[in-house]
Design a protein around this motif. Structure first.
Motif, short mmCIF file in Angstrom:
data_model
loop_
_atom_site.label_atom_id
_atom_site.label_comp_id
_atom_site.label_asym_id
_atom_site.label_seq_id
_atom_site.Cartn_x
_atom_site.Cartn_y
_atom_site.Cartn_z
N LYS A 12 -16.22 74.51 -73.21
CA LYS A 12 -15.13 75.32 -72.64
C LYS A 12 -15.35 76.80 -72.88
N SER A 48 -17.39 76.07 -69.05
CA SER A 48 -17.38 74.70 -68.52
C SER A 48 -18.33 74.47 -67.34
N GLU A 49 -18.10 75.18 -66.24
CA GLU A 49 -18.90 74.93 -65.02
C GLU A 49 -20.09 75.89 -64.92
N THR A 50 -21.12 75.45 -64.20
CA THR A 50 -22.22 76.35 -63.87
C THR A 50 -21.77 77.27 -62.74
N THR A 51 -22.02 78.58 -62.88
CA THR A 51 -21.66 79.52 -61.81
C THR A 51 -22.95 80.02 -61.17
N GLU A 52 -22.99 80.00 -59.85
CA GLU A 52 -24.17 80.45 -59.12
C GLU A 52 -23.95 81.86 -58.60
N PRO A 72 -18.93 84.98 -66.07
CA PRO A 72 -19.85 83.86 -66.31
C PRO A 72 -21.29 84.27 -66.60
N TYR A 87 -26.24 76.07 -67.91
CA TYR A 87 -25.34 74.92 -67.94
C TYR A 87 -24.62 74.89 -69.28
N ASP A 113 -22.70 72.76 -70.70
CA ASP A 113 -22.78 71.50 -71.46
C ASP A 113 -24.16 71.31 -72.09
#
Ligand code: GDP
Length: 297
Positions: free
Chosen positions: A85, A89-93, A270, A287, A289
């Motif tokens: 977190k 959390s998410e991958t940002t492109e 990010p 990533y 995670d």
């Protein structure tokens, strides 16, 4: 290997937790105190550490133990989830304009952070995605920056737009946009000039480019090995010119991990990519995670 020292410390804390049959509230608190120390030694931002251990403690103490997990494993699972977190959390492109419209990306950062190298690394990635990419050499102050971009651009098979070091960066950037539009490039990446420290001239120059060129993404390149300095630099650049994302370089040499763990939480921006070496192929998508698993071992 990145994060060695932080990983080792956390693994010791977890080994002690695992060896206990049942955990008391005091056991959890004692373990989290050690986690806190390890994170501070890793140069994670103080406020981030405080908030992080508070969240883990609240969840760990209030929670029923899940089927199949002993209390020690439960704490480790919560630490892992909270760490993911923390990093967003998410991958940002990187974002692009729709269709064939030209996307202009401006690379910013201090001298030596790895801006020019990273610009060429990204160009290689975009080429693989089928995007016709042009690089613009606007770092007119650092000796050899232009030539470095030309050499690396050639290695990547990507065209480099230069006007030498006698023109103003904003004029080079404008001419590069014109060249890119005329020749139907999809992406233009502008390599700007850094300075040794954050200074007004650099910010004014970047602001001018941003105002006069239709920049779609501003990407900050920072050196992970500088820890909290990298986080502070990110905060300042965002305040002054606005950034859309961060690339953390030299993670291959970063044993501590403080910048990787704090930058998102402190700046709200990010991490897009991480630099894992000097070779032009050493750039990885970020990533959260996988990074947490790497740190926790
Ligand atoms: P700039 O001044 O920001 O344009 O920095 P450069 O692109 O010239 O990079 C400075 C130095 O850092 C060079 O020696 C690069 O090879 C090196 N470098 C850049 N990225 C990485 C990375 O991810 N890992 C390692 N180990 N070195 C890097």
């Amino acid at each position: 290997m990145a994060f060695d020292s932080l990983s080792e410390k956390l693994q010791n804390v977890f080994r002690n937790l695992r060896s206990k049959g049942r955990l008391t509230e005091d056991d959890v608190k004692a373990a989290l105190k050690e986690v806190k120390m390890a994170l501070l030694e890793a140069d994670v931002n103080f406020k981030v550490v405080k908030q992080f251990t508070k969240s883990v403690q609240e969840r760990a103490i209030g929670q029923d133990v899940m089927n199949g997990l002993n209390p020690g494993q439960m704490v480790i699972k919560i630490v892992n989830e909270e760490m993911v977190k923390l990093m967003g959390s998410e991958t940002t492109e990187l974002a692009f304009r729709p269709g064939k419209e030209l996307t202009v990306i401006m690379m910013v950062g201090l001298q030596g952070a790895g801006k020019t190298t990273t610009t060429a690394k990204i160009a290689g990635k975009l080429k693989l995605k089928g995007k016709k990419t042009l690089l613009a050499a606007c770092d007119v102050y650092r000796p050899a920056a232009i030539e470095q971009l030309q050499i690396n651009g050639e290695k990547q098979g990507v065209e480099v737009f230069t006007m030498g070091d006698k023109n103003k960066p904003v004029n080079i950037a404008k001419a590069a946009v014109e060249h890119a539009r005329k020749n139907e490039f999809n992406v233009l990446i502008i390599d700007t000039a850094g300075r040794l420290h954050v200074d007004e001239d650099m910010m004014a120059e970047l602001e001018e480019i941003k105002e006069q060129v239709d920049v779609f993404q501003t990407v900050l390149v920072v050196d992970a090995m500088t820890g909290q300095d990298a986080v502070n630099v990110a905060g300042t650049f965002d305040e002054k010119i606005g950034i859309d994302g961060v690339i953390l370089t030299k993670l291959d040499g970063d044993t501590r991990g403080g910048a990787a763990l704090s930058i998102r939480a402190v700046t709200g921006k990010p991490i897009l990519y991480v630099g894992m070496g000097e070779k032009l192929s050493d750039l990885e998508q970020f990533y959260p995670d996988r990074m947490a698993s790497r740190i926790l071992g």
